[in-house]
Design a protein around this motif. Structure first.
Motif, PDB file in Angstrom:
ATOM      1  N   SER A  12       0.842  -1.190   0.000  1.00 49.44           N
ATOM      2  CA  SER A  12       0.000   0.000   0.000  1.00 49.44           C
ATOM      3  C   SER A  12       0.877   1.239   0.000  1.00 49.44           C
ATOM      4  N   LEU A  28       1.666   5.931  -7.287  1.00 49.53           N
ATOM      5  CA  LEU A  28       1.385   4.603  -6.753  1.00 49.53           C
ATOM      6  C   LEU A  28       2.668   3.925  -6.290  1.00 49.53           C
ATOM      7  N   TYR A  38      -6.930  -2.446  -6.804  1.00 48.41           N
ATOM      8  CA  TYR A  38      -6.597  -1.341  -5.921  1.00 48.41           C
ATOM      9  C   TYR A  38      -7.833  -0.985  -5.108  1.00 48.41           C
ATOM     10  N   ILE A  40      -9.062   1.980  -2.809  1.00 49.20           N
ATOM     11  CA  ILE A  40      -8.680   3.369  -2.627  1.00 49.20           C
ATOM     12  C   ILE A  40      -9.507   3.984  -1.502  1.00 49.20           C
ATOM     13  N   CYS A  54     -12.447   9.217  -9.684  1.00 46.88           N
ATOM     14  CA  CYS A  54     -11.257   8.557  -9.154  1.00 46.88           C
ATOM     15  C   CYS A  54     -10.769   7.587 -10.225  1.00 46.88           C
ATOM     16  N   ASP A  56      -6.863   6.104 -12.568  1.00 50.87           N
ATOM     17  CA  ASP A  56      -5.411   6.133 -12.717  1.00 50.87           C
ATOM     18  C   ASP A  56      -5.006   6.907 -13.971  1.00 50.87           C
ATOM     19  N   ALA A  62     -12.134   4.226 -11.296  1.00 51.78           N
ATOM     20  CA  ALA A  62     -12.468   3.453 -10.099  1.00 51.78           C
ATOM     21  C   ALA A  62     -13.986   3.420  -9.930  1.00 51.78           C
ATOM     22  N   TYR A  81     -12.700   1.347  -5.721  1.00 53.85           N
ATOM     23  CA  TYR A  81     -11.841   0.230  -6.120  1.00 53.85           C
ATOM     24  C   TYR A  81     -11.715   0.141  -7.641  1.00 53.85           C
ATOM     25  N   MET A  92      -2.585   7.775  -9.226  1.00 54.35           N
ATOM     26  CA  MET A  92      -4.017   7.784  -8.934  1.00 54.35           C
ATOM     27  C   MET A  92      -4.446   9.243  -8.856  1.00 54.35           C
ATOM     28  N   VAL A 104      -5.218  10.300   0.777  1.00 54.12           N
ATOM     29  CA  VAL A 104      -5.614   9.231  -0.137  1.00 54.12           C
ATOM     30  C   VAL A 104      -4.675   8.051   0.114  1.00 54.12           C
ATOM     31  N   VAL A 106      -3.911   3.839  -1.158  1.00 55.89           N
ATOM     32  CA  VAL A 106      -4.197   2.788  -2.127  1.00 55.89           C
ATOM     33  C   VAL A 106      -3.581   1.488  -1.619  1.00 55.89           C
TER      34      VAL A 106
END
Length: 190
Positions: A12, A28, A38, A40, A54, A56, A62, A81, A92, A104, A106
């Motif tokens: 993480s 990340l 992931y 989040i 949200c 990447d 996400a 997620y 991210m 934040v 991950v």
């Protein structure tokens, strides 16, 4: 999330966002596994601010899982997620409904189902000061599921924390201030 194969925690990373903004970006973990999921955790400094996007740097969006309920505590917390992430995903990005500082985090897990990643959810909001907090209980409907918890507090410090229920930490206040993330690989559907 539910599992396809043996679920395992990989690693993480977390970041404290000290300056209020409507967009956040976080690098990340340097060790990324293709096909992983992931989780989040997003903690806003203001419960009036919510996450609007949200994803990447490769354009993977996400999926929203849950946020804190009403009554609104001072700080906000949400879980999102992304399944089957690429190992070349490096950042991210989070878009917010308004300016906020926060954090934040991950967590990277292998073995999470890409078809049925989300099973059941539950959320609790705590609005009174206390040294003991608990969350609503959830009952997974499948065996060998990943149970994830995420909390954001408005307290400036959190002392060493006792964790009940056999959960392990995937993010701590050392990774991002005022933040805690826990996980448990639940063997039985209970």
């Amino acid at each position: 999330p539910r599992r396809d194969v043996a679920i395992a925690f990989i690693n993480s990373t977390a970041l404290t966002i000290g300056t209020a903004a409507t967009t956040w970006s976080m690098e990340l973990h340097s060790s990324r596994e293709g096909g992983a999921t992931y989780i989040i955790g997003i903690g806003t400094g203001s419960s009036a601010v919510t996450v609007s996007t949200c994803g990447d740097n490769l354009g993977n969006q996400a999926t929203f899982a849950i946020r804190r309920p009403t009554p609104l505590p001072t700080a906000g917390a949400e879980l999102w997620y992304v399944t089957n992430i690429s190992s070349v995903s490096t950042r991210m990005h989070v878009g917010l409904s308004g300016n906020s500082s926060g954090s934040v985090a991950v967590g990277q897990f292998r073995g999470v189902s890409t078809a049925n990643a989300l099973d059941v959810t539950g959320s609790s909001a705590i609005t009174a000061n206390s040294t003991v907090h608990s969350a609503s209980e959830i009952t997974p409907t499948v065996a060998n599921g990943l149970v994830v918890a995420f909390a954001r507090t408005h307290a400036s410090t959190m002392v060493p924390t006792a964790i009940d229920g056999g959960m392990s930490q995937w993010v701590t206040t050392g990774g991002a201030v005022r933040t805690m993330g826990l996980y448990l690989i639940q063997g039985a559907a209970s």
